[in-house]
Design an enzyme around this catalytic site. Structure first.
Site, PDB file in Angstrom:
ATOM      1  N   ILE A  12       0.839  -1.195   0.000  1.00 18.43           N
ATOM      2  CA  ILE A  12       0.000   0.000   0.000  1.00 18.43           C
ATOM      3  C   ILE A  12       0.879   1.251   0.000  1.00 18.43           C
ATOM      4  CG2 ILE A  12      -1.769   1.287   1.281  1.00 18.43           C
ATOM      5  CD1 ILE A  12      -2.827  -1.328   0.045  1.00 18.43           C
ATOM      6  N   SER A 136     -10.856  -1.177   4.898  1.00 16.66           N
ATOM      7  CA  SER A 136     -10.131  -2.164   4.089  1.00 16.66           C
ATOM      8  C   SER A 136     -10.602  -2.153   2.626  1.00 16.66           C
ATOM      9  CB  SER A 136     -10.357  -3.557   4.670  1.00 16.66           C
ATOM     10  OG  SER A 136     -11.686  -3.969   4.375  1.00 16.66           O
ATOM     11  N   CYS A 137      -9.863  -2.871   1.807  1.00 16.76           N
ATOM     12  CA  CYS A 137     -10.218  -2.974   0.381  1.00 16.76           C
ATOM     13  C   CYS A 137     -11.638  -3.519   0.205  1.00 16.76           C
ATOM     14  CB  CYS A 137      -9.200  -3.849  -0.341  1.00 16.76           C
ATOM     15  SG  CYS A 137      -8.814  -5.389   0.534  1.00 16.76           S
ATOM     16  N   HIS A 216     -10.340  -9.809  -5.014  1.00 14.89           N
ATOM     17  CA  HIS A 216     -11.473 -10.374  -4.278  1.00 14.89           C
ATOM     18  C   HIS A 216     -12.707 -10.310  -5.180  1.00 14.89           C
ATOM     19  CE1 HIS A 216      -9.171  -9.862  -0.568  1.00 14.89           C
ATOM     20  NE2 HIS A 216      -9.142  -8.554  -0.708  1.00 14.89           N
ATOM     21  N   GLN A 297      -7.469  -5.595  -4.564  1.00 14.44           N
ATOM     22  CA  GLN A 297      -7.172  -5.330  -3.150  1.00 14.44           C
ATOM     23  C   GLN A 297      -6.007  -4.381  -2.952  1.00 14.44           C
ATOM     24  OE1 GLN A 297      -6.483  -8.229  -4.680  1.00 14.44           O
ATOM     25  NE2 GLN A 297      -4.361  -8.777  -4.217  1.00 14.44           N
TER      26      GLN A 297
HETATM   27  P1  NAD Z   1       3.169  -4.858   3.472  1.00 13.05           P
HETATM   28  O1  NAD Z   1       3.664  -5.950   4.344  1.00 13.05           O
HETATM   29  O2  NAD Z   1       3.212  -5.036   2.002  1.00 13.05           O
HETATM   30  O3  NAD Z   1       3.940  -3.519   3.806  1.00 13.05           O
HETATM   31  C1  NAD Z   1       4.160  -3.101   5.132  1.00 13.05           C
HETATM   32  C2  NAD Z   1       5.434  -2.267   5.187  1.00 13.05           C
HETATM   33  O4  NAD Z   1       5.620  -1.788   6.520  1.00 13.05           O
HETATM   34  C3  NAD Z   1       6.687  -3.061   4.842  1.00 13.05           C
HETATM   35  O5  NAD Z   1       7.436  -2.283   3.937  1.00 13.05           O
HETATM   36  C4  NAD Z   1       7.423  -3.208   6.159  1.00 13.05           C
HETATM   37  O6  NAD Z   1       8.817  -3.192   5.983  1.00 13.05           O
HETATM   38  C5  NAD Z   1       6.982  -1.949   6.890  1.00 13.05           C
HETATM   39  N1  NAD Z   1       7.082  -2.035   8.362  1.00 13.05           N
HETATM   40  C6  NAD Z   1       7.327  -3.103   9.150  1.00 13.05           C
HETATM   41  N2  NAD Z   1       7.337  -2.731  10.458  1.00 13.05           N
HETATM   42  C7  NAD Z   1       7.077  -1.407  10.483  1.00 13.05           C
HETATM   43  C8  NAD Z   1       6.957  -0.453  11.529  1.00 13.05           C
HETATM   44  N3  NAD Z   1       7.128  -0.786  12.819  1.00 13.05           N
HETATM   45  N4  NAD Z   1       6.662   0.835  11.209  1.00 13.05           N
HETATM   46  C9  NAD Z   1       6.488   1.193   9.913  1.00 13.05           C
HETATM   47  N5  NAD Z   1       6.597   0.322   8.873  1.00 13.05           N
HETATM   48  C10 NAD Z   1       6.898  -0.955   9.163  1.00 13.05           C
HETATM   49  O7  NAD Z   1       1.685  -4.554   3.985  1.00 13.05           O
HETATM   50  P2  NAD Z   1       0.492  -3.922   3.153  1.00 13.05           P
HETATM   51  O8  NAD Z   1      -0.173  -5.006   2.389  1.00 13.05           O
HETATM   52  O9  NAD Z   1       0.973  -2.703   2.441  1.00 13.05           O
HETATM   53  O10 NAD Z   1      -0.511  -3.541   4.313  1.00 13.05           O
HETATM   54  C11 NAD Z   1      -0.407  -2.308   5.022  1.00 13.05           C
HETATM   55  C12 NAD Z   1      -1.753  -1.997   5.644  1.00 13.05           C
HETATM   56  O11 NAD Z   1      -2.708  -1.824   4.601  1.00 13.05           O
HETATM   57  C13 NAD Z   1      -2.325  -3.084   6.557  1.00 13.05           C
HETATM   58  O12 NAD Z   1      -3.100  -2.455   7.575  1.00 13.05           O
HETATM   59  C14 NAD Z   1      -3.257  -3.842   5.637  1.00 13.05           C
HETATM   60  O13 NAD Z   1      -4.288  -4.516   6.323  1.00 13.05           O
HETATM   61  C15 NAD Z   1      -3.814  -2.701   4.790  1.00 13.05           C
HETATM   62  N6  NAD Z   1      -4.334  -3.098   3.486  1.00 13.05           N
HETATM   63  C16 NAD Z   1      -3.668  -3.983   2.707  1.00 13.05           C
HETATM   64  C17 NAD Z   1      -4.194  -4.352   1.475  1.00 13.05           C
HETATM   65  C18 NAD Z   1      -3.515  -5.361   0.596  1.00 13.05           C
HETATM   66  O14 NAD Z   1      -4.162  -5.949  -0.251  1.00 13.05           O
HETATM   67  N7  NAD Z   1      -2.245  -5.570   0.701  1.00 13.05           N
HETATM   68  C19 NAD Z   1      -5.402  -3.784   1.040  1.00 13.05           C
HETATM   69  C20 NAD Z   1      -6.019  -2.818   1.827  1.00 13.05           C
HETATM   70  C21 NAD Z   1      -5.486  -2.489   3.069  1.00 13.05           C
END
Ligand code: NAD
Length: 333
Positions: A12, A136-137, A216, A297
């Site tokens: 994201i 969320s998505c 999804h 998503q």
């Molecule tokens: P991701 O794992 O792809 O990315 C998370 C990033 O955060 C990584 O780069 C990681 O290195 C970094 N990170 C780790 N610890 C950290 C810390 N203490 N502080 C700051 N950054 C840190 O995750 P994502 O899929 O991008 O998800 C991020 C958020 O978005 C979550 O809440 C998830 O539920 C939400 N989300 C994800 C999606 C999806 O499809 N991936 C869709 C909608 C919402």
């Protein structure tokens, strides 16, 4: 020009950094990583100042890092928390200490911000707040299709079955590989989450996880409170923001073909910021409306985050923000 930090440059976070970079009224103050990897290299190649999300990260990133996340936050007007699910709530103190506004993602609980956001539904209520959580998505997709119907016809009970992707394309450790996994807690959290954004809407949701990474898919059935034909419903969605009607009869009959469409539209990372609604599935029987919709998503929440930032920072009204966001990204009207 508002300065926006992205804490967590993952799935994201990297999309949000690029989306901020595309806007005329905001810029990326910096992004964070916890360790040096290809995404950290990408951030630097894109010209984003890289900061360390954690103390250990400061050591690991070495000369790549401009400094700590605390240093980034004090130079920013707002932060997008894009850390892994559950970490955002732990990061809240950082943002409060820096005295800046924060936008959290849907993996965090509603309480992290006390306000769950969708641009079309409650932009005005977000204006001037310290924090918001972009739902969320899946919940974003449901708000996009349901809210215009609530406004146009009134909606009674809603029943949704969510067929969820097992993981994102880069998540090699996620599954299932050869199973369909029901979420045994019924209702799934999605229905109650929609009601956090559209209070009073009665959405009963059940979810299963399947071996796909692309998107999804939702099967939705709901009661319309006033009389409407199929074409009345399609007309409402025609003008609804960030809703794209697709046609199985023209060859877009699955999530795979939707992703191919994203590729053919030369979208970055084949992102589909719009909710995809299968118009050939839309059926009205008496007062019951049924349809299928697809949610990309990884990207559907991107425009909502940009609008949430404008609302919190009191930069624009809803109409201007939505139009500016969509024009900058290239969202279909
Ligand atoms: P991701 O794992 O792809 O990315 C998370 C990033 O955060 C990584 O780069 C990681 O290195 C970094 N990170 C780790 N610890 C950290 C810390 N203490 N502080 C700051 N950054 C840190 O995750 P994502 O899929 O991008 O998800 C991020 C958020 O978005 C979550 O809440 C998830 O539920 C939400 N989300 C994800 C999606 C999806 O499809 N991936 C869709 C909608 C919402």
């Amino acid at each position: 020009m508002k300065r926006i930090a992205v804490n967590g440059f993952g799935t994201i976070g990297k999309r949000l950094a690029d989306a901020v970079d595309a806007q005329p009224d905001m810029e990326v103050s910096g992004v964070t990583k916890t360790r040096p990897n290809y995404e950290a290299d990408l951030a630097v190649e894109r010209g984003y100042d890289l900061y360390a999300a954690t103390e250990a990260g400061l050591e690991g990133l070495g000369d790549m890092a401009e400094g700590s996340v605390e240093e980034l936050l004090v130079e920013s007007d707002l932060v997008f928390d894009c850390s892994p699910t559950g970490i955002g709530a732990r990061n809240r103190g950082l943002y409060e200490d820096a005295g800046i506004a924060a936008v959290y993602q849907g993996g965090e609980p509603h309480d992290v911000a006390g306000f769950s956001f969708n641009a079309a539904v409650n932009f005005d209520e977000a204006v001037g707040r310290d924090a918001a959580r972009v739902v969320s998505c899946n919940t974003t997709g449901l708000c996009r299709s349901l809210f215009p119907l609530v406004e146009a016809f009134g909606v009674g009970d809603v029943s949704v079955t969510l067929v969820r992707r097992g993981g994102d394309p880069k998540q090699t450790d996620r599954g299932p590989i050869n199973a369909i996994v029901p979420s045994l807690g019924i209702p799934s959290h999605h229905g109650p989450d929609v009601a956090k954004v559209i209070p009073g809407l009665d959405v009963h949701s059940m979810a299963v996880k399947v071996p796909t990474t692309l998107m999804h898919l939702h099967a939705v059935s709901l009661q319309l409170e006033s009389r409407a034909s199929r074409s009345d419903v399609l007309d409402v969605w025609e003008t609804a923001p960030r809703v794209m009607q697709v046609d199985g009869g023209r060859g877009i009959g699955s999530t795979a073909e939707l992703c191919e469409l994203g590729r053919d539209m030369l979208r970055p990372r084949y992102d589909l910021w719009e909710l995809a609604l299968w118009k050939d599935s839309v059926t009205v029987e008496g007062d019951r409306l049924s349809f299928f919709q697809g949610v990309h998503q990884e990207s559907i929440v991107v425009p909502e985050n940009i609008d949430a930032a404008r609302a919190l920072l009191e930069m624009a009204d809803s109409e201007y923000s939505t139009r500016t966001t969509d024009d900058a990204l290239g969202v279909i009207r």
